[in-house]
Scaffold this active site. Structure first.
Site, mmCIF file in Angstrom:
data_model
loop_
_atom_site.group_PDB
_atom_site.id
_atom_site.type_symbol
_atom_site.label_atom_id
_atom_site.label_comp_id
_atom_site.label_asym_id
_atom_site.label_seq_id
_atom_site.Cartn_x
_atom_site.Cartn_y
_atom_site.Cartn_z
ATOM 1 N N LYS A 1 -9.842 -6.403 -6.565
ATOM 2 C CA LYS A 1 -10.844 -5.416 -6.808
ATOM 3 C C LYS A 1 -10.046 -4.143 -7.362
ATOM 4 O O LYS A 1 -10.393 -3.194 -7.944
ATOM 5 C CB LYS A 1 -11.705 -4.934 -5.300
ATOM 6 N N LYS B 182 -2.830 -12.191 -9.268
ATOM 7 C CA LYS B 182 -4.050 -12.258 -8.631
ATOM 8 C C LYS B 182 -5.290 -11.332 -9.155
ATOM 9 O O LYS B 182 -5.204 -10.164 -9.567
ATOM 10 C CB LYS B 182 -3.811 -11.487 -7.149
ATOM 11 N N LYS C 247 0.935 -1.137 -0.107
ATOM 12 C CA LYS C 247 0.026 0.157 -0.103
ATOM 13 C C LYS C 247 0.924 1.238 0.042
ATOM 14 O O LYS C 247 0.441 2.073 -0.522
ATOM 15 C CB LYS C 247 -1.050 0.068 1.310
#
Ligand code: TYM
Length: 331
Positions: A197, A194, A111
């Site tokens: 979203k 992967k 992140k």
């Protein structure tokens, strides 16, 4: 009876990764365990949704939980934010979590790299909130996909640390769980390993996607110019399509295209057409149930109310005991 806890963040519709990595195990586990399945709406605040988006996403995921076959009578289905005990346990766990170990967490480092303008404290302490969710019900098993493995390891660390610190044998050690034994990672359509979203347009197929959208996404999936020699290993993007096929197509279909690949006779267009139709066949019943449930606010209200009551009974007992262990006592 074993206690099972898991959750999904309401940041959009559920995709095939959520389904195969987590949901299909939720549905099976509710038959023989005491299950708590929640919607991780506190967690979703790290991305700063608007109030309208937050509420809409929570409703959508609740409907999708039910459409996938979760039964509010068998399992406890609840909203994380309906259990403020979660926030209290999170606070306690944060006192004994060290910034060094939180900073080393892979999802946090990802992140920091992907959203350097929003590295908030909620992101840093994401693993302690997740640990609070899990140990609040003293869980033994946590059905999750492979990407959550490290979070489960940290949960065990925090639970053990609490036990050691207060010289109690209170929290069990929860383990990441999958019926197929190995934790699953469903790949994306963009060649990345992967499905997610936040991985960009076209990477994920959602249970709620229309057949037209599914065909479009699958036909645009990344491929290459094809094998030039027989029996070569498959490049990542091609391996991904085969893995998706393995998850939801008939074994004969996978075998057929595998042989075509090994003989250098494969036509990716045909493979994608077949894959798209198999995905549509798989997702259509879910989509129909989702559409049905979206209009049934009265039922959703009942489900959430029942879930809140059942979850609260379990959580308030734990918090009462934890407070005593820590030394918060009544005068
Ligand atoms: P989230 O919302 O990102 O994903 C929900 C579940 O779906 C799984 N998953 C996948 N599995 C296989 N392949 C994929 N491509 C894939 N993408 C997602 C995830 O592993 C997860 O099981 N931190 C959690 C939510 C959470 C939680 C918890 C889970 C909060 N508290 C306590 C378990 C227990 C998350 O962000 O999942």
């Amino acid at each position: 009876m074993e206690i099972v806890v898991s959750g999904i963040r309401p940041t959009g519709n559920l995709h095939l990764g959520n389904y195969f990595g987590a949901m299909q195990n939720f549905v099976k586990m509710q038959e023989t365990n005491q299950c708590f399945f929640f919607i991780a709406d506190y967690h979703s605040l790290t991305t700063h949704p608007t109030p309208a988006d937050l509420h809409g996403n929570v409703k959508q995921v609740l409907v999708e939980y039910l459409a996938c076959g979760l039964d509010p009578e068998k399992a406890t289905l609840y909203l994380q934010s309906d259990l403020p005990e979660t926030a209290e346990l999170y606070l306690f766990l944060n006192m004994n979590a060290y910034t060094g170990e939180l900073e080393r967490c892979t999802s946090f480092k990802d992140k920091v790299r992907s959203q350097p303008d929003n590295v908030n404290a909620g992101l840093l302490t994401y693993p302690t909130l997740m640990a609070a969710d899990i140990i609040l019900h003293k869980a033994h098993k946590v059905p999750v996909g492979k990407d959550q493995e490290q979070h489960l390891e940290m949960t065990r660390t925090f639970a053990n640390r609490f036990n050691r610190m207060y010289k109690v044998d209170y929290f069990p050690e929860p383990v990441a769980y999958n019926f197929g034994e190995q934790l699953i990672k469903i790949p994306g359509l963009d060649g990345s390993t992967k499905m997610g979203k936040s991985e960009g347009e076209g990477n994920a197929i959602f249970l709620f996607d229309t057949p037209e959208v599914i065909r479009k996404k699958v036909m645009r999936a990344v491929t290459d110019s094809g094998p030039t020699e027989p029996n070569q290993p498959k490049p990542q993007a091609i391996e991904n399509l085969f893995n998706l096929m393995k998850a939801l197509s008939a074994p004969e279909t996978v075998q057929f295209f595998d042989e075509q690949y090994n003989q250098c006779a494969i036509r990716y267009g045909d493979l994608k057409k077949q894959l798209a139709e198999d995905v549509i066949k798989f997702t259509t019943p879910f989509r129909e149930r989702i559409l049905d449930l979206l209009g049934n606010d009265e039922y959703l209200h009942k489900v959430v109310t029942l879930g809140r009551e059942k979850a609260h009974a379990s959580a308030s007992k734990t918090i009462k005991e934890v407070r005593e262990i820590i030394g918060f006592k009544h005068f």
